[in-house]
Structure formats: C-alpha cells, structure tokens
Design an enzyme around this catalytic site. Structure first.
Site, PDB file in Angstrom:
ATOM      1  N   ILE A  18       0.789  -1.274   0.272  1.00 33.81           N
ATOM      2  CA  ILE A  18       0.013  -0.054   0.075  1.00 33.81           C
ATOM      3  C   ILE A  18       0.812   1.100   0.085  1.00 33.81           C
ATOM      4  O   ILE A  18       1.875   1.346   0.741  1.00 33.81           O
ATOM      5  CB  ILE A  18      -0.760   0.161   1.008  1.00 33.81           C
ATOM      6  CG1 ILE A  18      -1.932  -1.292   1.176  1.00 33.81           C
ATOM      7  CG2 ILE A  18      -1.539   1.219   1.335  1.00 33.81           C
ATOM      8  CD1 ILE A  18      -2.516  -1.422   2.611  1.00 33.81           C
ATOM      9  N   CYS A  19       0.326   2.162  -0.779  1.00 37.06           N
ATOM     10  CA  CYS A  19       1.095   3.761  -0.814  1.00 37.06           C
ATOM     11  C   CYS A  19       2.506   3.436  -1.195  1.00 37.06           C
ATOM     12  O   CYS A  19       2.746   3.181  -2.456  1.00 37.06           O
ATOM     13  CB  CYS A  19       0.862   4.153   0.705  1.00 37.06           C
ATOM     14  SG  CYS A  19       1.475   6.015   0.783  1.00 37.06           S
ATOM     15  N   ILE A  20       3.405   3.823  -0.520  1.00 39.09           N
ATOM     16  CA  ILE A  20       4.685   3.954  -0.778  1.00 39.09           C
ATOM     17  C   ILE A  20       5.506   2.514  -0.672  1.00 39.09           C
ATOM     18  O   ILE A  20       6.638   2.252  -1.225  1.00 39.09           O
ATOM     19  CB  ILE A  20       5.863   4.792   0.056  1.00 39.09           C
ATOM     20  CG1 ILE A  20       7.150   5.192  -0.581  1.00 39.09           C
ATOM     21  CG2 ILE A  20       5.775   4.446   1.442  1.00 39.09           C
ATOM     22  CD1 ILE A  20       7.245   5.990  -1.833  1.00 39.09           C
ATOM     23  N   PRO A  78       4.925  -0.298  -2.455  1.00 41.11           N
ATOM     24  CA  PRO A  78       5.346  -0.950  -3.650  1.00 41.11           C
ATOM     25  C   PRO A  78       6.806  -0.849  -4.057  1.00 41.11           C
ATOM     26  O   PRO A  78       7.203  -1.350  -5.037  1.00 41.11           O
ATOM     27  CB  PRO A  78       4.370  -0.377  -4.507  1.00 41.11           C
ATOM     28  CG  PRO A  78       3.240  -0.317  -3.714  1.00 41.11           C
ATOM     29  CD  PRO A  78       3.911   0.371  -2.333  1.00 41.11           C
ATOM     30  N   THR A  85      -1.960  -0.472  -4.325  1.00 40.37           N
ATOM     31  CA  THR A  85      -3.025   0.865  -4.479  1.00 40.37           C
ATOM     32  C   THR A  85      -1.977   1.953  -3.966  1.00 40.37           C
ATOM     33  O   THR A  85      -1.372   1.892  -3.079  1.00 40.37           O
ATOM     34  CB  THR A  85      -3.905   0.321  -3.642  1.00 40.37           C
ATOM     35  OG1 THR A  85      -5.130   1.296  -3.968  1.00 40.37           O
ATOM     36  CG2 THR A  85      -3.749   0.439  -2.157  1.00 40.37           C
TER      37      THR A  85
END
Length: 217
Positions: free
Chosen positions: A135-137, A139, A190
């Site tokens: 999620i968010c950063i 990845p 996401t």
C-alpha cells in the site's frame, strides 16, 4: 475457513512510521472479511523520530516494534518470530516508515535495500505463491521482493515511478480508488495516501486491495 493474514508495520505515524489511517483501514477491512490477523514489525531503531505537530526531527530514538505496538493494541510480534508458512497472505501499509524503517528508499532511492528480516519474510510469501498487498509507498520494495518485471503502482508520481522502474519493476499508473494486480505473482498494490486527499478516498482503494488479496489467498 478464515484466512490468516500477516501485516507488517513500520512504527506509528505517517512521517516516521506506518500511516495510521492506512493501517487501521487495512485492519478493519480484514476483520470485516473475517480474516485472522497477526501484526509484525522489525525490532530495530527507527531511522529518526519526527514531531508530528511541527514536522521537525526530534533528538531522541525510538524502536520500530515498540511504536508499532501502539497501532496493534499491543498484539504484535517481532518479525523474526514470524513463520510465513502459517499464513495465507501478507499486507504492508504505507507511511514514511515503510521507506525509512522497512527499507531505506527515503535515503537511497532506486539503490535502496530492504531490512533483512522484512525481506526474508516477504520473499517467503512470494516464493510460496501467496498473495501480497503493498500500500502507498510500500510498492517501492516490490522489485527487491520479487525481482525484475514485477507489476505495481504508486499512483502517478513521476519521480517515484521512475525510481520504481529503475529498480526493475513495471509501473502502472493508477487512481487512488483502484488497484493494480500482477496476476502471475499475486501482488496487489494501491496508491492510498500517495494520492488520497481524505480518509474515505484512502479506504476505497485499500478495501479493494484487501478484498482482492483475500480472494487470491
């Protein structure tokens, strides 16, 4: 049978730990879907401590596991105690702590490395073909976990996307309300607060991510 999901936290607070809204939304959705959840965090010092009122760095040291225990209401384990074979899926919320404590992307960019205990834990899920949600950063760790060619998203921030592709991942632009799925690797990502302007916007994408991860499990 209820799915068992591991959640890795990176401290407590957007600027130096796990993003609180993202973490709570993730845990709430997992509970709503009937999943059994165990939170984990690395037992290491934070990169630094940020005063969330002023935004200034503070002259003190805090422990990632101890701070993450705040989010988990004390029900958390050292990630070195984790046994990936006991779980069906893994999810890692965002927040700067993911880029500062779980890996050093905030400092090293595309040359980053993932904290060894976190890397070993996440790679065990990847190698076993179990679904993972980032999620968010978070990845930015995808290529380090899966290797070159993995598909993921951080939304549509050009600089971060360039770093992600520089590490060997394929980046797909994505709106805050949606997810990107690497079907062959069972990786779901996401943007969340990489793009979100409100907690409700964040929840839309995270709920989709949690649902897809559980469906893939």
């Amino acid at each position: 049978m209820n799915k068992k999901v591991a959640v890795i936290l990176a401290g407590c607070g957007v600027y130096d730990g796990s993003e609180i809204y993202e973490s709570v939304i993730t845990l709430l959705r997992l509970d709503q879907r009937g999943a059994q959840v165990q939170c984990f965090a690395p037992n290491i010092p934070q990169l630094h401590v940020i005063d969330h009122y002023t935004g200034d760095e503070m002259a003190e040291s805090r422990n990632v596991l101890v701070e993450a225990a705040r989010l988990a209401r004390g029900k958390i384990k050292d990630i070195r105690e984790g046994r990936p074979e006991e779980f069906d899926a893994l999810i890692i919320p965002g927040g700067f702590g993911a880029a500062k404590n779980l890996c050093d992307f905030a400092v090293s960019g595309a040359n980053c490395t993932v904290q060894p205990d976190v890397l070993a834990f996440a790679q065990a899920f990847a190698q076993a073909g179990k679904p993972v949600g980032l999620i968010c950063i978070s990845p930015v760790m995808a290529a380090k976990i899966y290797g070159p060619g993995v598909l993921c998203t951080i939304g549509h921030d050009p600089e971060t996307a360039q770093a992600v592709t520089g590490m060997g991942a394929q980046h797909e632009e994505c709106e805050v309300s949606d997810i990107v799925v690497d079907v062959s690797r069972k990786l779901v990502t996401t943007p969340a607060y990489m793009l979100a302007q409100s907690i409700s916007e964040t929840a839309t994408g995270i709920n989709k991510l949690v649902d897809r991860v559980l469906d893939l499990a």
